[in-house]
Enzyme design. Structure first.
Site, PDB file in Angstrom:
ATOM      1  N   PRO A  72       0.815  -1.219   0.000  1.00 16.22           N
ATOM      2  CG  PRO A  72      -1.011  -1.621   1.406  1.00 16.22           C
ATOM      3  CD  PRO A  72       0.281  -2.227   0.926  1.00 16.22           C
ATOM      4  CB  CYS A  73       1.394   3.606  -2.682  1.00 18.21           C
ATOM      5  SG  CYS A  73      -0.233   4.047  -3.361  1.00 18.21           S
ATOM      6  CD  GLN A  74      -3.240   3.688   0.753  1.00 23.18           C
ATOM      7  OE1 GLN A  74      -2.269   2.955   0.873  1.00 23.18           O
ATOM      8  NE2 GLN A  74      -4.440   3.233   0.488  1.00 23.18           N
TER       9      GLN A  74
END
Length: 387
Positions: A72-74
């Protein structure tokens, strides 16, 4: 060849590794809507819905050829909260644990370009060192900075002569440079187990912005072959002369444009029977979000984490009007096949697409990995027959 896919989302990377030749032993994803999309399109996949932190990765085998995924890149996204290693959504520790527990021949991880910002440079080095020495695990109550220091000492000492994985320096790839109709930059981490004679390199770019500019303003072929008049202002004579000179040096294909990706789809204002191709009203530009012009690659599609997908998920038509991309058009931009369907309402489907890796970009990178592993396996069999 067997692959384990983590953080699969709607399946862009998983479809790419599948097209490259890998067979998934499992595809893991925590989001229920994304899992619904995966099950709808790949009912034969072993889809595991839930938090990967509860998985024992070795249950999927210790003879895997590839572990792949987009943590996940958040935590690193330019549009997120930028909390990085302090963000509980940072799943790079899980990607590294998967490598440690399964010892695959290769791994492929990708993330947003935001990870390469100067403020995260130390953390990138930390990720690379962990992937180089995955067995050198972080201890209880050890901070990541302390773990990094221990890894650095190991690397500069005798451990540096015996890396567990050989890692290519992480590379930012622009999807448009590989024929995808979208200017989307992602960072890729690729590594091979030390006993694999990989001799690997990233795929070379096949398309360029320069070639598109030459096709528009020097040869005019872009406009004539599509039977349209120019929709953009002609550059200055000096700029055209510069492009004309550069055209003799350009051997790549022109960038693929948004028009090229969606031109054969009917206007969604008219009701059609094309799946996921439904008109969505309400598009309008606002500062910093002006949509994508037809005769350039699309701007980066956004996931719309704050509700309606970002204003960049629009078409800016030459006549000054705007329209949201339909789900099907967005899927084209991300190079999903036309028979790949997305579940949920428009905003949910657009979130899934906006979070995805362009399938064809994933295919090109994964195919390079597949071919290298296939070659090394053939060489091993050849040696055995000769002994």
């Amino acid at each position: 060849m067997k692959a384990l896919e983590l953080f699969a989302g709607a399946g862009g990377l998983a479809l790419g590794t599948e097209k490259a030749g890998f067979k998934h032993v499992a595809v893991a994803e925590w989001d229920a809507d994304a899992c619904s999309t995966l099950r709808l399109n790949r009912p034969n996949w072993n889809i595991i819905e839930g938090d990967v932190r509860h998985l024992t990765y070795s249950d999927f085998g210790t003879d895997l050829d590839l572990v792949a995924g987009g943590p996940p890149c958040q935590p690193f996204s330019l549009g997120g909260r930028h909390k990085a290693w302090n963000d509980e959504r940072d799943m790079f520790p899980e990607a590294i644990r998967a490598v440690r527990e399964t010892r695959p021949k290769a791994f492929l991880f990708e993330n947003v370009r935001g990870l390469t910002r100067q403020s995260f440079s130390t953390y990138i080095e930390y990720i690379v060192l962990q992937l180089t020495y995955p067995s050198l695990n972080r201890k209880k109550r050890e901070s990541w900075q302390e773990h990094l220091s221990r890894l650095e000492q190991h690397h500069t000492g005798t451990g540096g002569n015996r890396p567990e994985y050989k890692i290519i320096p992480p590379r930012i790839l622009n999807a448009a440079d590989y024929g995808i109709p979208q200017k989307r930059e992602r960072i890729f981490f690729v590594g091979f187990r030390a006993d694999v004679n990989a001799q690997w390199s990233f795929p070379e770019a096949t398309h360029s912005q320069l070639a598109l500019q030459v096709a528009k303003w020097v040869t005019g072929e872009y406009w004539s072959s599509r039977n349209i008049v120019p929709t953009q202002a002609t550059p200055s004579d000096k700029k055209v002369a510069t492009l004309s000179q550069a055209s003799f040096e350009s051997i790549l294909s022109p960038w693929t444009t948004l028009r090229d990706a969606i031109n054969d789809l009917p206007d969604p204002v008219l009701k059609t029977d094309i799946a996921n191709h439904i008109y969505q009203p309400g598009a309008k530009p606002y500062p910093g979000h002006t949509g994508s012009v037809l005769d350039e690659p699309s701007k980066t599609l956004k996931a719309g984490a704050h509700g309606v997908p970002g204003g960049e998920n629009m078409i800016a038509f030459p006549d000054g009007t705007y329209r949201y991309l339909t789900v099907r058009e967005s899927a084209r931009v991300q190079t999903f096949p036309d028979d790949y369907l997305f579940t949920g309402p428009w905003s949910e489907a657009m979130r899934q697409i906006g979070n995805a890796v362009p399938m064809e970009l994933a295919t090109q990178v994964a195919k390079q990995i597949y071919d290298v592993l296939n070659r090394t396996e053939f060489e091993k069999r050849l040696v055995k027959r000769c002994v």
